[in-house]
Design an enzyme around this catalytic site. Structure first.
Site, PDB file in Angstrom:
ATOM      1  N   LYS A   1       0.858  -1.188   0.000  1.00  0.00           N
ATOM      2  CA  LYS A   1       0.000   0.000   0.000  1.00  0.00           C
ATOM      3  C   LYS A   1       0.882   1.221   0.000  1.00  0.00           C
ATOM      4  CE  LYS A   1      -3.931   2.206   0.366  1.00  0.00           C
ATOM      5  NZ  LYS A   1      -3.534   2.972  -0.860  1.00  0.00           N
TER       6      LYS A   1
ATOM      7  N   GLN B   1       7.327   3.682   3.754  1.00  0.00           N
ATOM      8  CA  GLN B   1       5.911   3.313   3.833  1.00  0.00           C
ATOM      9  C   GLN B   1       5.702   2.029   4.640  1.00  0.00           C
ATOM     10  OE1 GLN B   1       3.876   5.478   1.504  1.00  0.00           O
ATOM     11  NE2 GLN B   1       2.272   4.952   2.946  1.00  0.00           N
TER      12      GLN B   1
ATOM     13  N   LYS C   1       5.665   3.201   8.289  1.00  0.00           N
ATOM     14  CA  LYS C   1       4.509   4.084   8.490  1.00  0.00           C
ATOM     15  C   LYS C   1       3.232   3.247   8.580  1.00  0.00           C
ATOM     16  CE  LYS C   1       4.252   7.416   5.496  1.00  0.00           C
ATOM     17  NZ  LYS C   1       3.927   8.306   4.330  1.00  0.00           N
TER      18      LYS C   1
ATOM     19  N   LYS D   1       5.273   1.732  -3.203  1.00  0.00           N
ATOM     20  CA  LYS D   1       5.181   3.102  -3.754  1.00  0.00           C
ATOM     21  C   LYS D   1       5.385   3.006  -5.260  1.00  0.00           C
ATOM     22  CE  LYS D   1       4.718   7.383  -2.252  1.00  0.00           C
ATOM     23  NZ  LYS D   1       4.064   7.856  -1.021  1.00  0.00           N
TER      24      LYS D   1
ATOM     25  N   GLY E   1      -2.773   8.405  -4.075  1.00  0.00           N
ATOM     26  CA  GLY E   1      -2.101   9.605  -4.581  1.00  0.00           C
ATOM     27  C   GLY E   1      -0.824   9.939  -3.825  1.00  0.00           C
ATOM     28  N   ASP E   2      -0.076  10.857  -4.377  1.00  0.00           N
ATOM     29  CA  ASP E   2       1.106  11.465  -3.736  1.00  0.00           C
ATOM     30  C   ASP E   2       1.350  12.744  -4.537  1.00  0.00           C
ATOM     31  OD1 ASP E   2       3.361  10.678  -1.618  1.00  0.00           O
ATOM     32  OD2 ASP E   2       4.413  11.564  -3.304  1.00  0.00           O
TER      33      ASP E   2
ATOM     34  N   THR F   1      -4.369  13.551   5.541  1.00  0.00           N
ATOM     35  CA  THR F   1      -2.945  13.657   5.882  1.00  0.00           C
ATOM     36  C   THR F   1      -2.696  14.928   6.691  1.00  0.00           C
ATOM     37  OG1 THR F   1      -2.503  12.553   3.792  1.00  0.00           O
ATOM     38  CG2 THR F   1      -0.616  13.467   4.963  1.00  0.00           C
TER      39      THR F   1
ATOM     40  N   ASN G   1      -1.898  19.100  -1.400  1.00  0.00           N
ATOM     41  CA  ASN G   1      -2.895  18.420  -0.577  1.00  0.00           C
ATOM     42  C   ASN G   1      -2.538  18.443   0.904  1.00  0.00           C
ATOM     43  OD1 ASN G   1      -3.528  15.506   0.729  1.00  0.00           O
ATOM     44  ND2 ASN G   1      -5.288  16.290  -0.398  1.00  0.00           N
TER      45      ASN G   1
ATOM     46  N   SER H   1      -6.798   5.821   3.985  1.00  0.00           N
ATOM     47  CA  SER H   1      -6.903   4.912   2.833  1.00  0.00           C
ATOM     48  C   SER H   1      -7.344   3.529   3.300  1.00  0.00           C
ATOM     49  CB  SER H   1      -5.548   4.787   2.110  1.00  0.00           C
ATOM     50  OG  SER H   1      -5.323   5.896   1.272  1.00  0.00           O
TER      51      SER H   1
END
Ligand code: NDP
Ligand code: 2IT
Length: 449
Positions: A93, A114, A117, A129, A168-169, A213, A244, A381
């Site tokens: 993810k 990630q 996290k 990612k 997204g990123d 976020t 964002n 998410s």
């Protein structure tokens, strides 16, 4: 820092040699492995069966061609990536980044971060990612759509609700997720909502994912300040970026009585001593997709626009860098400390250089790393995936409540882990150790895979 006798040093050397030139990946691995000595000393079994070597080697790395046609009929070629780093805790993810700087080392650093996290969130999520070296700036909506479709034409065969779930990123928001989900559905003939997150509400998206976020970062930050008896009210903040993460961080800070005086984009920054008008920033960025300099033009002489200095030269008491990696250097850190900074939380992934982090820690500034502070995005998410699986839709309030609980838990887990390992107040060690333990235990239980 690692000492030479440490058993992690040879592992680190091998990783540097095997991944030549991937400097951001090296930086991220150094930071995590640099925290692990105390945990390996107490639990040597976590290093058995080459667990750390396996953790630092992605399960799978996919690199692919993305041909697409621009508005002038020219064929353009970009490079796409998806790194499926670790699926011990759940499907891989992590987001997709579209930015001209994207390369394998950047995607690997992001995928590696990630893993930890996602582990900190307590949700069933592995780490991954992806992205492309595509520059969305100046491209028409049609060009963005054709690019997203071509990207997904390859990516669709590698992802799935139980395999790998992108989101997204940088450069990828709701519009791009919509185009990619549309192409996935067309190619597979499946309305598989759980394959991607950050969808809009019409297609199985979750309330509060857009805000998650930024809001999550503020929930974490508030709790971190409280450990030293500070509160948010009356603080003077700088939030870099105006995408964002920055927008919803600023919005939440303002609602809690903070005066946010500066934000930026890649061209420059604005300083509004009256406090940033976040609705105007949103209009400029989300509706007009324009530059932050517009803000100064519209507001007139009370606002300064600066293109040739660092945003971190502006005095503030709290800072949340929310643009990109290594945006805040040792010089910036010295200036911030001199100007009275009391706390910094990383909204972006790895925005502070290692030298900057060292300066903050030496100066006793409260400091928390991105993998803890910005985990609210991926946690929401996971809430989106949960709603998709049960075909439910929670209200905004329910979802935000869940998010705030998750962020408080992440804060407390990092804080308590740092105490347990005799490094009170060290959120970097707390986050790395707590995330590592969860992944290590999950990996061990699966055998050598
Ligand atoms: P956006 O694309 O929405 O915004 C990015 C912002 O950062 C823009 O203001 C952009 O300016 C600026 N920026 C990007 N690259 C650079 C650069 N090389 N130099 C200077 N400024 C730059 O992205 P997000 O807000 O989603 O992401 C920001 C950070 O937060 C990233 O590190 C991302 O990995 C991280 N993050 C994002 C999450 C999410 O859910 N979106 C979750 C967790 C972390 P310009 O428009 O001029 O390029
Ligand atoms: O860096 C990140 O955590 C993200 N870009 C969000 C990932 C996600 O899957 O929501």
């Amino acid at each position: 820092m690692l000492n030479n006798k440490n058993k992690l040093t040879p592992i680190l050397n091998q990783i540097m040699q095997r991944n030549v030139g991937e400097k951001e990946f090296h930086q991220a691995v150094h930071e995590v492995l640099g925290s692990l000595s105390p945990v390996i000393t107490r639990h040597p079994e976590y290093a058995d069966d080459a667990l750390i070597e396996r953790l630092c080697e992605p399960e799978r790395q996919i690199i692919f061609r993305i041909p697409w046609i621009d508005d002038n009929g020219q064929v353009c070629v970009n490079r796409g990536f998806r790194v499926q780093f670790n699926s011990a805790l759940g499907p891989c993810k992590g987001g997709l980044r579209f930015h001209p700087s994207v390369n394998l080392g950047i995607i690997k650093f992001l995928g590696f971060e990630q893993i930890f996290k996602n582990a900190l969130t307590g949700m069933p999520l592995g780490g991954g990612k992806g992205g492309a070296d595509f520059d969305p700036r100046g491209r028409s909506a049609r060009e963005i759509m054709r690019f997203c479709q071509s990207f997904m034409s390859e990516l669709h065969r590698h992802i799935g609700e139980y395999t790998d779930v992108p989101a997204g990123d940088i450069g990828v928001g709701g519009r791009e997720i919509g185009y990619m989900f549309g192409q996935f559905k067309r190619l597979t003939n499946r309305y598989e909502t759980g394959v991607i997150t950050g969808k809009d509400l019409l297609h199985g998206g979750s309330h509060a994912r857009t805000e998650a976020t930024g809001y999550g970062a503020v929930y974490f930050f508030e709790r971190m300040l409280a450990t030293r008896g500070h509160s948010l009210e009356g603080q003077r903040a700088i939030v870099s970026g105006s995408g964002n993460v920055a927008i919803y961080t600023i919005q939440k800070l303002i609602s809690l009585g903070v005066k946010v005086i500066a934000c930026s984009d890649s061209n420059g920054f604005i300083v509004d001593e009256a406090g940033i008008d976040i609705d105007l920033v949103r209009k400029i960025k989300e509706q007009h997709r324009s530059r932050i300099s517009e803000y100064a033009k519209l507001k007139g002489s009370s606002v300064k626009y600066v293109a040739d200095r660092s945003i971190w030269d502006v005095p503030c008491t709290i800072a949340i860098p929310s643009a990109t990696q290594n945006e805040l250097t040792d010089d910036d850190a010295r200036t911030l400390v001199k100007n009275g900074l009391i706390a910094l939380g990383e909204g972006a992934n790895m925005p502070c250089t290692p030298e900057a982090v060292h300066i903050f820690q030496e100066a006793g500034v409260l400091f928390a790393p991105g993998k803890a502070v910005n985990a609210g995005g991926v946690a929401t998410s996971a809430l989106e995936m949960q709603q998709n699986a049960s075909r439910e839709r929670w209200t905004f309030e329910e979802t935000e409540n869940n998010l705030s609980k998750i962020m408080h838990n992440i804060h407390d887990l990092c804080y308590e882990t740092a105490e347990k390992y005799d490094m009170p107040g060290n959120y970097i060690s707390g986050a790395n150790i707590a995330g590592f333990i969860r992944v290590a235990e999950a990996m061990q239980a699966l055998g050598v895979v």
